[in-house]
Design an enzyme around this catalytic site. Structure first.
Site: not given
Ligand code: ADP
Length: 540
Positions: A185, A330, A439, A444
């Protein structure tokens, strides 16, 4: 009673076997770091992957289950690594080239990589940490220019390594649940953690992603893969493309919007995938140069919230369909994807954009739900907010080398850390990351909702919103803005009035900061952790 059908394993080399047998003529085009254009066909990808697999097994003595790192741009040799490493029974561990030396050191040591294949243009970071990487036996240099030299100990040149290897070896036999690839990640919200994909999960993700209702990939497509191969296997697009016989265009380091537009035009690209920042940049170039005869028809946009204004602008100005998708390392990564269905066709355009701007619906054999703080499942009513949870055939079961159950529910769902709403039709709308929600006075506020509204203002190029400490309200939203034209100060009151069309008073930021650039993570997302830290240090 058991069914009486064969138990034929789903494996990554099996994807390439199919691509090669049925579509040997399909092209892979790489625009290399030195700007040269390299083109070859699936038949060459297959042949060279076999040579590389032989080299891994017989020259480097890679053992089944070993971790082999890649530290590279998107190009044909990286494609060969994607197939040859799993084909040798080993695990292809893609390393994020944008992380710091310290993070890279942590990740390589945690994975215990045996070899690292590295682009000649990227050796710098690895040279600095090589002494701290005891498990790495050798570095293999990709795209080495003549006379290449490096302080990396024991390096070999990729082309020399594979040159005299036979191309008719057999793939190492593996079980479909064996590991084939690993990606960490990006550590936006903590230390990077390893996600270990299986052959089966990778194949199923590729198969379903390529279906018409999702990425819709076939042998008539020419796909520009902008999302890096070091980031969640480039969203699985290389695997899906090879399965479907699509032509692939790989931009390596040439990712500036002008270059991408040139590739779209010259390589007749009709589909693509990348994060919102990329598509915003491409839009700005197209707006200036015009998009007459643009071959691009649709692209996937995800990794961060796609601003509805961007989806609308592409549709209105160029007739190009942006398909919003959501997921994470994930989830291999595609979790949901937003497309309209036939019964939406009579809706007004604004309603259609609203649906397409949501993160979308789940794919086959995966399920999403939203959970309330008390653990109950939120109703699918389009308004109840909950933590998004997911389970399915390509969703993580446990982090690499971790026994922690913190991210999983007792009934076996993965807790994504994202917060959202699901409507009656099953469309998910992400309202925020749990850690980025603000918050204020017990209520929120969604930072994402403020950002997408601000970015719809014609004078705003980029906007990120973070919560800052406040004595009275505990937290208040602050907007950090990059103006469309450099060095222009936007009128704060005007932005507040603009936002009051969509938000109630307490949700509107009190502070607006104007910057040249918003800090971004290694994969181009707003780095809110960094922004909060900069603010705390008085540096924002
Ligand atoms: P990291 O968690 O380290 O940024 P990832 O690339 O796995 O790496 O990121 C996943 C996260 O990116 C998701 O949990 C979400 O918060 C965000 N994300 C991915 N796609 C979208 C989307 N289309 N809209 C909003 N958030 C998104």
């Amino acid at each position: 009673m058991l069914g009486l059908m064969m138990n034929y394993p789903l494996t990554v080399p099996g994807l390439l076997d199919h691509g090669y047998r049925i579509f040997p003529q399909s092209e892979i085009i790489s625009i290399l770091p030195d700007k040269t254009r390299h083109v070859y066909r699936y038949a060459d990808l297959y042949r060279r992957s076999k040579k590389l697999q032989y080299a891994l097994l017989h020259k480097l003595q890679v053992q089944q289950g070993d971790f082999v790192g890649t530290y590279a741009w998107n190009h044909y040799q990286h494609m060969e690594l994607y197939f040859a490493i799993p084909g040798a029974g080993a695990v292809c561990h893609t390393l994020n080239i944008r992380l710091s030396g310290a993070q890279t050191e942590f990740i390589i040591n945690n994975a215990e990589d045996r070899y690292v294949f590295v682009d000649a243009s990227l050796v710098g970071t690895l040279e600095q940490i090589a002494a701290l990487l005891p498990t790495v036996k050798k570095y293999i240099i990709l795209n080495a220019p003549p006379g290449f030299s490096s302080s990396l100990p024991e390096f070999l040149l990729y082309e020399e390594l594979i040159a005299d290897c036979p191309e008719d070896g057999s793939w190492v036999q593996v079980e479909e649940n064996d590991a084939c690839a690993m990606c960490y990640t990006s550590g936006t919200t903590g230390l990077p953690k390893g996600v270990l994909y299986s052959h089966r999960s990778t194949c199923l993700h590729a198969i379903f992603l390529s279906l018409p209702n999702y990425a819709s990939i076939s042998s008539s497509d020419r796909i520009l893969i902008v999302v890096p191969q070091f980031h969640v296997m480039a969203w699985g697009l290389p695997m899906a493309a090879v399965l479907a016989g699509a032509a692939v265009v790989l931009p390596s380091s040439q990712m500036q919007p002008e270059n991408l537009v040139r590739m779209i035009m010259e390589e007749r690209v009709n589909k693509a995938g990348g994060v919102p920042t990329i598509w915003q940049g491409v839009y700005n170039v197209l707006k200036k140069t015009g998009a007459a005869n643009i071959p691009l028809k649709t692209f996937l946009i995800g990794g961060a919230t796609a601003p509805p204004s961007l989806i609308e602008n592409y549709q209105r100005d160029f007739g190009v369909e942006a398909i919003h998708a959501w997921g994470m390392t994930e989830t291999s990564p595609v979790g949901t994807l937003s497309r309209l269905h036939p019964h939406h066709s009579l809706l007004p355009d604004a309603e259609k954009i609203k649906i397409r701007s949501m993160q979308g619906q789940q794919l086959p054999f995966t399920e999403i739900r939203a959970a309330l703080e008390n653990g109950e499942i939120a109703p699918r009513d389009g308004k109840t907010v909950g933590e998004v949870q997911i389970r399915g055939v390509w969703v993580i079961n446990a982090y690499f080398k971790s026994n922690s159950q913190e991210s999983f529910t007792e009934d076996g769902w993965f807790k994504t850390g994202d917060v959202g709403i699901i409507n009656q039709e099953g469309y998910l709308q992400i309202t925020d990351r749990a850690k980025d929600l603000i918050k204020s006075g017990g209520e929120w506020i969604s930072s994402v909702a403020l950002e997408v509204s601000l970015m719809a203002h014609p004078l705003v190029k980029e906007a990120a919103v973070i919560g800052i400490p406040d004595e009275v309200w505990s937290e208040r939203p602050m907007a950090v803005i990059v103006p469309m034209e450099e060095n222009t100060q936007l009128d704060e009151q005007e932005l507040k009035t603009f936002l009051s069309g969509y938000f109630v008073k307490y949700q509107i930021p009190d502070k607006f900061k104007y910057v040249k650039e918003i800090p971004k993570t290694s994969v181009g997302k707003f780095d809110k952790k960094k922004m909060r830290q900069l603010y705390a240090e008085g540096k924002l």
